[in-house]
Design a protein around this motif. Structure first.
Motif, PDB file in Angstrom:
ATOM      1  N   VAL A  21       0.852  -1.202   0.000  1.00  0.00           N
ATOM      2  CA  VAL A  21       0.000   0.000   0.000  1.00  0.00           C
ATOM      3  C   VAL A  21       0.881   1.243   0.000  1.00  0.00           C
ATOM      4  O   VAL A  21       0.654   2.182  -0.773  1.00  0.00           O
ATOM      5  CB  VAL A  21      -0.952   0.016   1.219  1.00  0.00           C
ATOM      6  CG1 VAL A  21      -1.584   1.382   1.416  1.00  0.00           C
ATOM      7  CG2 VAL A  21      -2.020  -1.057   1.082  1.00  0.00           C
ATOM      8  N   MET A  25       0.852   4.055  -2.953  1.00  0.00           N
ATOM      9  CA  MET A  25       0.443   5.439  -2.670  1.00  0.00           C
ATOM     10  C   MET A  25       1.544   6.419  -3.070  1.00  0.00           C
ATOM     11  O   MET A  25       1.259   7.489  -3.599  1.00  0.00           O
ATOM     12  CB  MET A  25       0.108   5.617  -1.184  1.00  0.00           C
ATOM     13  CG  MET A  25      -1.134   4.886  -0.721  1.00  0.00           C
ATOM     14  SD  MET A  25      -2.628   5.400  -1.582  1.00  0.00           S
ATOM     15  CE  MET A  25      -2.976   3.938  -2.534  1.00  0.00           C
ATOM     16  N   CYS A  50     -12.265  10.185   1.436  1.00  0.00           N
ATOM     17  CA  CYS A  50     -12.578   8.860   0.888  1.00  0.00           C
ATOM     18  C   CYS A  50     -12.362   8.933  -0.613  1.00  0.00           C
ATOM     19  O   CYS A  50     -12.689   9.941  -1.232  1.00  0.00           O
ATOM     20  CB  CYS A  50     -14.037   8.484   1.124  1.00  0.00           C
ATOM     21  SG  CYS A  50     -14.544   8.466   2.824  1.00  0.00           S
ATOM     22  N   TYR A  56      -6.587   0.726  -4.929  1.00  0.00           N
ATOM     23  CA  TYR A  56      -7.076   0.831  -3.561  1.00  0.00           C
ATOM     24  C   TYR A  56      -8.164   1.888  -3.414  1.00  0.00           C
ATOM     25  O   TYR A  56      -8.036   2.996  -3.932  1.00  0.00           O
ATOM     26  CB  TYR A  56      -5.938   1.200  -2.596  1.00  0.00           C
ATOM     27  CG  TYR A  56      -4.886   0.143  -2.521  1.00  0.00           C
ATOM     28  CD1 TYR A  56      -5.057  -0.969  -1.699  1.00  0.00           C
ATOM     29  CD2 TYR A  56      -3.719   0.232  -3.267  1.00  0.00           C
ATOM     30  CE1 TYR A  56      -4.097  -1.960  -1.638  1.00  0.00           C
ATOM     31  CE2 TYR A  56      -2.754  -0.752  -3.210  1.00  0.00           C
ATOM     32  CZ  TYR A  56      -2.945  -1.842  -2.392  1.00  0.00           C
ATOM     33  OH  TYR A  56      -1.995  -2.825  -2.334  1.00  0.00           O
ATOM     34  N   TYR A  58      -9.765   4.081  -0.342  1.00  0.00           N
ATOM     35  CA  TYR A  58      -9.231   4.462   0.960  1.00  0.00           C
ATOM     36  C   TYR A  58     -10.254   5.317   1.698  1.00  0.00           C
ATOM     37  O   TYR A  58     -11.101   5.969   1.103  1.00  0.00           O
ATOM     38  CB  TYR A  58      -7.914   5.234   0.809  1.00  0.00           C
ATOM     39  CG  TYR A  58      -8.098   6.618   0.231  1.00  0.00           C
ATOM     40  CD1 TYR A  58      -8.279   7.721   1.063  1.00  0.00           C
ATOM     41  CD2 TYR A  58      -8.124   6.824  -1.147  1.00  0.00           C
ATOM     42  CE1 TYR A  58      -8.478   8.988   0.520  1.00  0.00           C
ATOM     43  CE2 TYR A  58      -8.318   8.081  -1.684  1.00  0.00           C
ATOM     44  CZ  TYR A  58      -8.497   9.159  -0.840  1.00  0.00           C
ATOM     45  OH  TYR A  58      -8.700  10.407  -1.368  1.00  0.00           O
ATOM     46  N   THR A  59     -10.162   5.276   3.020  1.00  0.00           N
ATOM     47  CA  THR A  59     -10.970   6.118   3.889  1.00  0.00           C
ATOM     48  C   THR A  59     -10.068   6.611   5.014  1.00  0.00           C
ATOM     49  O   THR A  59      -9.544   5.801   5.791  1.00  0.00           O
ATOM     50  CB  THR A  59     -12.152   5.329   4.494  1.00  0.00           C
ATOM     51  OG1 THR A  59     -12.913   4.753   3.433  1.00  0.00           O
ATOM     52  CG2 THR A  59     -13.034   6.227   5.337  1.00  0.00           C
ATOM     53  N   CYS A  65      -5.832   5.417   8.334  1.00  0.00           N
ATOM     54  CA  CYS A  65      -6.480   5.249   7.043  1.00  0.00           C
ATOM     55  C   CYS A  65      -6.739   3.756   6.817  1.00  0.00           C
ATOM     56  O   CYS A  65      -5.930   2.915   7.195  1.00  0.00           O
ATOM     57  CB  CYS A  65      -5.583   5.795   5.933  1.00  0.00           C
ATOM     58  SG  CYS A  65      -6.430   5.999   4.351  1.00  0.00           S
ATOM     59  N   ARG A  66      -7.871   3.479   6.195  1.00  0.00           N
ATOM     60  CA  ARG A  66      -8.234   2.114   5.819  1.00  0.00           C
ATOM     61  C   ARG A  66      -8.121   2.014   4.308  1.00  0.00           C
ATOM     62  O   ARG A  66      -8.699   2.819   3.581  1.00  0.00           O
ATOM     63  CB  ARG A  66      -9.665   1.831   6.262  1.00  0.00           C
ATOM     64  CG  ARG A  66     -10.175   0.484   5.887  1.00  0.00           C
ATOM     65  CD  ARG A  66     -11.598   0.322   6.455  1.00  0.00           C
ATOM     66  NE  ARG A  66     -12.194  -0.895   5.992  1.00  0.00           N
ATOM     67  CZ  ARG A  66     -13.169  -0.968   5.099  1.00  0.00           C
ATOM     68  NH1 ARG A  66     -13.683   0.126   4.581  1.00  0.00           N
ATOM     69  NH2 ARG A  66     -13.647  -2.123   4.734  1.00  0.00           N
ATOM     70  N   PHE A  67      -7.367   1.036   3.834  1.00  0.00           N
ATOM     71  CA  PHE A  67      -7.181   0.786   2.412  1.00  0.00           C
ATOM     72  C   PHE A  67      -7.802  -0.566   2.082  1.00  0.00           C
ATOM     73  O   PHE A  67      -7.597  -1.539   2.807  1.00  0.00           O
ATOM     74  CB  PHE A  67      -5.691   0.745   2.061  1.00  0.00           C
ATOM     75  CG  PHE A  67      -4.973   2.024   2.348  1.00  0.00           C
ATOM     76  CD1 PHE A  67      -4.923   3.035   1.401  1.00  0.00           C
ATOM     77  CD2 PHE A  67      -4.346   2.225   3.572  1.00  0.00           C
ATOM     78  CE1 PHE A  67      -4.262   4.224   1.668  1.00  0.00           C
ATOM     79  CE2 PHE A  67      -3.686   3.413   3.845  1.00  0.00           C
ATOM     80  CZ  PHE A  67      -3.642   4.417   2.887  1.00  0.00           C
ATOM     81  N   GLU A  74      -8.279  -5.857   3.188  1.00  0.00           N
ATOM     82  CA  GLU A  74      -8.314  -4.611   3.952  1.00  0.00           C
ATOM     83  C   GLU A  74      -7.044  -4.436   4.787  1.00  0.00           C
ATOM     84  O   GLU A  74      -6.648  -5.346   5.510  1.00  0.00           O
ATOM     85  CB  GLU A  74      -9.524  -4.649   4.882  1.00  0.00           C
ATOM     86  CG  GLU A  74      -9.658  -3.475   5.792  1.00  0.00           C
ATOM     87  CD  GLU A  74     -10.858  -3.606   6.711  1.00  0.00           C
ATOM     88  OE1 GLU A  74     -10.713  -3.286   7.892  1.00  0.00           O
ATOM     89  OE2 GLU A  74     -11.936  -4.039   6.244  1.00  0.00           O
ATOM     90  N   ASP A  76      -5.894  -1.654   7.443  1.00  0.00           N
ATOM     91  CA  ASP A  76      -6.211  -0.465   8.224  1.00  0.00           C
ATOM     92  C   ASP A  76      -4.983  -0.168   9.079  1.00  0.00           C
ATOM     93  O   ASP A  76      -4.426  -1.055   9.710  1.00  0.00           O
ATOM     94  CB  ASP A  76      -7.434  -0.734   9.106  1.00  0.00           C
ATOM     95  CG  ASP A  76      -8.029   0.536   9.694  1.00  0.00           C
ATOM     96  OD1 ASP A  76      -7.262   1.441  10.060  1.00  0.00           O
ATOM     97  OD2 ASP A  76      -9.259   0.611   9.786  1.00  0.00           O
TER      98      ASP A  76
END
Length: 133
Positions: A21, A25, A50, A56, A58-59, A65-67, A74, A76
């Motif tokens: 991740v 990113m 979000c 991915y 993401y939030t 952050c959760r991906f 998932e 997180d």
């Protein structure tokens, strides 16, 4: 496979997924110095809280952050005050449950696995872990 080895494999898989991740990113957002910088980008509204970047969704939440990858896996993560990636047993469990072949491990099994992986991992505060750097 013995449950302890399974738990170790899950923890190592989480760490690998987190690294993947991070790399994805940084490629998608060249201004990202470290994964924790996603918080600042969201807070300054340079990116949405979000969204989707590459494979991915993401939030951004609170201190992390959760991906979620296209296959539903998932990852997180929270970020410590110094910007390092930190995670707890709940995040490891959620990762395991999100795998294509879900693994439902107990907190005791995950805790034993994390402890068995020291010095690769360290407990940065009670119940929270990071990759030793």
């Amino acid at each position: 496979m013995e449950r302890v080895e399974t738990a170790r494999d899950l923890v190592l898989g989480y760490v690998r997924a987190l690294n993947t991740v991070d790399e994805a990113m940084r490629v998608a957002l060249p201004s990202l110095g470290r994964l924790a910088d996603v918080l600042g980008l969201a807070r300054s509204r340079r990116i949405s809280r979000c969204g989707r970047i590459g494979i991915y969704s993401y939030t951004v939440h609170g201190a992390g952050c959760r991906f979620v990858s296209d296959n539903g896996t998932e990852v997180d993560v929270d970020f410590a005050a110094d910007g390092s990636n930190v995670f707890d047993l709940w995040r490891l469990r959620q990762y395991g449950l999100s795998l294509p072949e879900p693994l439902d491990l107990t907190d005791d099994e995950l805790r034993a696995a994390v402890r068995s992986l020291q010095p690769l991992l360290n407990e940065v505060r009670p119940g929270w872990f990071g990759v030793a750097g």
